[in-house]
Design a protein around this motif. Structure first.
Motif, mmCIF file in Angstrom:
data_model
loop_
_atom_site.group_PDB
_atom_site.id
_atom_site.type_symbol
_atom_site.label_atom_id
_atom_site.label_comp_id
_atom_site.label_asym_id
_atom_site.label_seq_id
_atom_site.Cartn_x
_atom_site.Cartn_y
_atom_site.Cartn_z
ATOM 1 N N ILE A 1 0.878 -1.180 0.000
ATOM 2 C CA ILE A 1 0.000 0.000 0.000
ATOM 3 C C ILE A 1 0.912 1.226 0.000
ATOM 4 O O ILE A 1 1.300 1.732 1.056
ATOM 5 N N PRO A 2 1.276 1.742 -1.182
ATOM 6 C CA PRO A 2 2.276 2.817 -1.266
ATOM 7 C C PRO A 2 1.700 4.222 -1.112
ATOM 8 O O PRO A 2 2.059 5.133 -1.854
ATOM 9 N N PHE A 3 0.803 4.440 -0.184
ATOM 10 C CA PHE A 3 0.298 5.787 0.089
ATOM 11 C C PHE A 3 0.008 5.900 1.575
ATOM 12 O O PHE A 3 -0.103 4.894 2.286
ATOM 13 N N SER A 4 -0.116 7.128 2.039
ATOM 14 C CA SER A 4 -0.444 7.398 3.441
ATOM 15 C C SER A 4 -1.843 7.992 3.525
ATOM 16 O O SER A 4 -2.274 8.730 2.625
ATOM 17 N N SER A 5 -2.549 7.689 4.584
ATOM 18 C CA SER A 5 -3.897 8.222 4.762
ATOM 19 C C SER A 5 -3.860 9.747 4.773
ATOM 20 O O SER A 5 -3.000 10.362 5.403
ATOM 21 N N GLY A 6 -4.816 10.350 4.054
ATOM 22 C CA GLY A 6 -4.888 11.808 3.993
ATOM 23 C C GLY A 6 -3.951 12.442 2.997
ATOM 24 O O GLY A 6 -3.875 13.676 2.919
ATOM 25 N N GLN A 7 -3.263 11.666 2.196
ATOM 26 C CA GLN A 7 -2.271 12.184 1.260
ATOM 27 C C GLN A 7 -2.927 12.705 -0.010
ATOM 28 O O GLN A 7 -3.957 12.213 -0.446
ATOM 29 N N GLU A 8 -2.315 13.733 -0.613
ATOM 30 C CA GLU A 8 -2.715 14.197 -1.932
ATOM 31 C C GLU A 8 -2.055 13.296 -2.971
ATOM 32 O O GLU A 8 -0.841 13.077 -2.928
ATOM 33 N N VAL A 9 -2.834 12.751 -3.882
ATOM 34 C CA VAL A 9 -2.296 11.849 -4.892
ATOM 35 C C VAL A 9 -2.605 12.396 -6.280
ATOM 36 O O VAL A 9 -3.529 13.194 -6.466
ATOM 37 N N LYS A 10 -1.816 11.962 -7.260
ATOM 38 C CA LYS A 10 -2.004 12.374 -8.639
ATOM 39 C C LYS A 10 -2.775 11.305 -9.400
ATOM 40 O O LYS A 10 -2.841 10.152 -8.982
ATOM 41 N N ALA A 11 -3.333 11.698 -10.532
ATOM 42 C CA ALA A 11 -4.042 10.732 -11.373
ATOM 43 C C ALA A 11 -3.067 9.670 -11.851
ATOM 44 O O ALA A 11 -1.975 9.972 -12.327
ATOM 45 N N GLY A 12 -3.430 8.399 -11.706
ATOM 46 C CA GLY A 12 -2.583 7.296 -12.132
ATOM 47 C C GLY A 12 -1.606 6.817 -11.084
ATOM 48 O O GLY A 12 -0.913 5.811 -11.299
ATOM 49 N N GLN A 13 -1.529 7.499 -9.933
ATOM 50 C CA GLN A 13 -0.600 7.070 -8.884
ATOM 51 C C GLN A 13 -1.059 5.751 -8.282
ATOM 52 O O GLN A 13 -2.240 5.520 -8.066
ATOM 53 N N VAL A 14 -0.094 4.864 -8.008
ATOM 54 C CA VAL A 14 -0.408 3.545 -7.464
ATOM 55 C C VAL A 14 -0.892 3.685 -6.019
ATOM 56 O O VAL A 14 -0.254 4.336 -5.191
ATOM 57 N N PRO B 1 -7.875 7.027 -10.022
ATOM 58 C CA PRO B 1 -8.517 7.388 -11.299
ATOM 59 C C PRO B 1 -8.438 8.880 -11.602
ATOM 60 O O PRO B 1 -8.608 9.288 -12.747
ATOM 61 N N PHE B 2 -8.201 9.710 -10.586
ATOM 62 C CA PHE B 2 -8.063 11.151 -10.786
ATOM 63 C C PHE B 2 -7.289 11.714 -9.595
ATOM 64 O O PHE B 2 -7.107 11.037 -8.574
ATOM 65 N N ALA B 3 -6.824 12.937 -9.723
ATOM 66 C CA ALA B 3 -6.074 13.580 -8.646
ATOM 67 C C ALA B 3 -7.017 13.999 -7.532
ATOM 68 O O ALA B 3 -8.151 14.424 -7.780
ATOM 69 N N GLY B 4 -6.545 13.880 -6.313
ATOM 70 C CA GLY B 4 -7.366 14.265 -5.173
ATOM 71 C C GLY B 4 -6.696 13.884 -3.872
ATOM 72 O O GLY B 4 -5.488 13.598 -3.826
ATOM 73 N N ARG B 5 -7.495 13.882 -2.814
ATOM 74 C CA ARG B 5 -6.994 13.520 -1.483
ATOM 75 C C ARG B 5 -7.610 12.198 -1.062
ATOM 76 O O ARG B 5 -8.835 12.027 -1.151
ATOM 77 N N VAL B 6 -6.752 11.273 -0.608
ATOM 78 C CA VAL B 6 -7.256 9.983 -0.139
ATOM 79 C C VAL B 6 -7.635 10.106 1.330
ATOM 80 O O VAL B 6 -7.129 10.967 2.062
#
Length: 383
Positions: A89-102, A175-180
């Protein structure tokens, strides 16, 4: 002469007695009137301590107000199409991610091995097709054999594409940029198709959905400026514009849905929040205003107590004002204030608190050290 003198003397004595009697009667009546006044004064209604304000004209910008909900421009609960064991799981809770980011990788070792096997079979089919085509060109084999080789090659390539798609599905991307949001999935956990991995919300800008009555529809248009505030940030407002107006009015409530796009570059507003929406509509208007606490409502209408000059004096010899009840016609409200359409004029001093203990003629002691709220744009106070 001797007889007249005693008569004159008696007449004088009688007149003196009558004068004394009249003086006594007048004095008694004056004393009685003084005692009655003193008694009435001692039994007069006690003075009431109140606050007051002077009615003044103010310019108001007509506004439409509504309570709405905030919604992400795009929001989704990220899921998986295929089952599998979570590897990473290569992300942290509350992180801003880009479209296409794993966002998550499932274990795909066996799928990749099968993909390699299918790719080898496709390469072999490609080789066979090329060899048979050369044979066909010299008329060594029949056309049917070449067609069979071509069909086999297409089938093998399709199997490769199918397996490659399955392998790709084992890697879940944004699928799109945003905040997880906050995820509860952990490496080593087995997940099934449709299981939520994490929520993803695109919140800049953010949408505000709200409803207004159909009679206000004529004052709305796409692109109109709106101001949004929420109790999460009591001292902040956020600007936006009307993005769309629903072309259908709800036939139950007769309200129309409005969608506004609100600037949220600081990411302070979140989907699901409720918000107060205000829209300027029309030109400024001038109203005579008072604090809303000044008005008393009863079955006969709305009234205020006006401060009038009185006759009674306080302990310091100062004349105390008195209360006089007046009927008024209230108009629109704005924050803590209300417009007065009829009943009083500008400069009238009106009681703003303590009306429950008043009646016409009650002496007043005005103490304005603590005044009721009187702001057209009040904000909640932090406790």
């Amino acid at each position: 002469m001797t007889t007249k003198r005693p008569m004159t003397k008696r007449m004088i004595i009688m007149l003196i007695c009558v004068g004394v009697l009249l003086a006594a009667l007048v004095g008694f009546n004056l004393f009685k009137a003084h005692m009655i006044r003193k008694f009435m004064a001692s039994n007069a209604a006690p003075a009431a301590t109140v606050t007051s304000a002077v009615a003044r004209y103010q310019s108001w910008q007509p506004q439409l107000s509504a309570v709405g909900s905030l919604r992400a421009v795009r929001g989704v609960d990220v899921t998986t199409e295929v089952p599998g064991l979570v590897r990473e799981i290569p992300f942290s809770s509350g992180q801003e991610v880009k479209a296409g980011q794993v966002l998550l990788r499932l274990n795909d070792d066996s799928d990749r091995a099968l993909l390699a096997s299918l790719q080898a079979a496709a390469e072999l089919a490609q080789t066979v097709y090329k060899r048979d085509k050369a044979q066909y060109d010299i008329q060594a084999i029949a056309r049917a054999q070449l067609d069979a080789d071509a069909a086999d090659l297409k089938s093998k390539r399709a199997q490769v594409d199918q397996q490659a798609a399955l392998v790709e599905k084992k890697t879940i991307r944004a699928p799109f940029a945003g905040r997880v949001g906050i995820t509860t999935v952990n490496p080593g956990q087995y997940i099934n198709p449709g299981d939520a991995i994490v929520t993803l919300q695109a919140i800049d800008p953010i949408y505000a959905d709200f409803y207004l009555p159909q009679q206000q529809l004529g004052q709305l248009q796409v692109g109109q400026t709106v101001v949004v505030d929420t109790n999460a940030y009591s001292s902040r407002t956020f600007d936006g514009k009307i993005r769309s107006i629903n072309p259908r009015v709800d036939n139950t409530t007769r309200n129309v849905q409005i969608e506004a796009s609100v600037d949220n570059r600081e990411r302070k507003l979140l989907p699901g929040m409720y918000a107060n929406v205000k829209i300027d509509a029309g030109n400024e208007e001038r109203y005579l205003t008072l604090p809303q606490t000044a008005i008393t409502y009863n079955p006969y209408g709305a009234t205020v107590f006006v401060v009038k000059p009185g006759e009674h004096k306080d302990a310091h010899g100062k004349v105390m004002p008195i209360a006089q009840q007046v009927f008024i016609t209230p108009g629109p409200t704005r924050g803590d204030q209300v417009a007065i359409l009829k009943g009083i004029g500008e400069g009238t001093q009106v009681v703003t608190s303590g009306q429950l203990k008043l009646k016409n003629g009650t002496p007043l002691v005005i103490d304005n050290r603590v005044l009721p709220a009187d702001s057209p744009n009040p904000t909640p106070q932090e406790q």
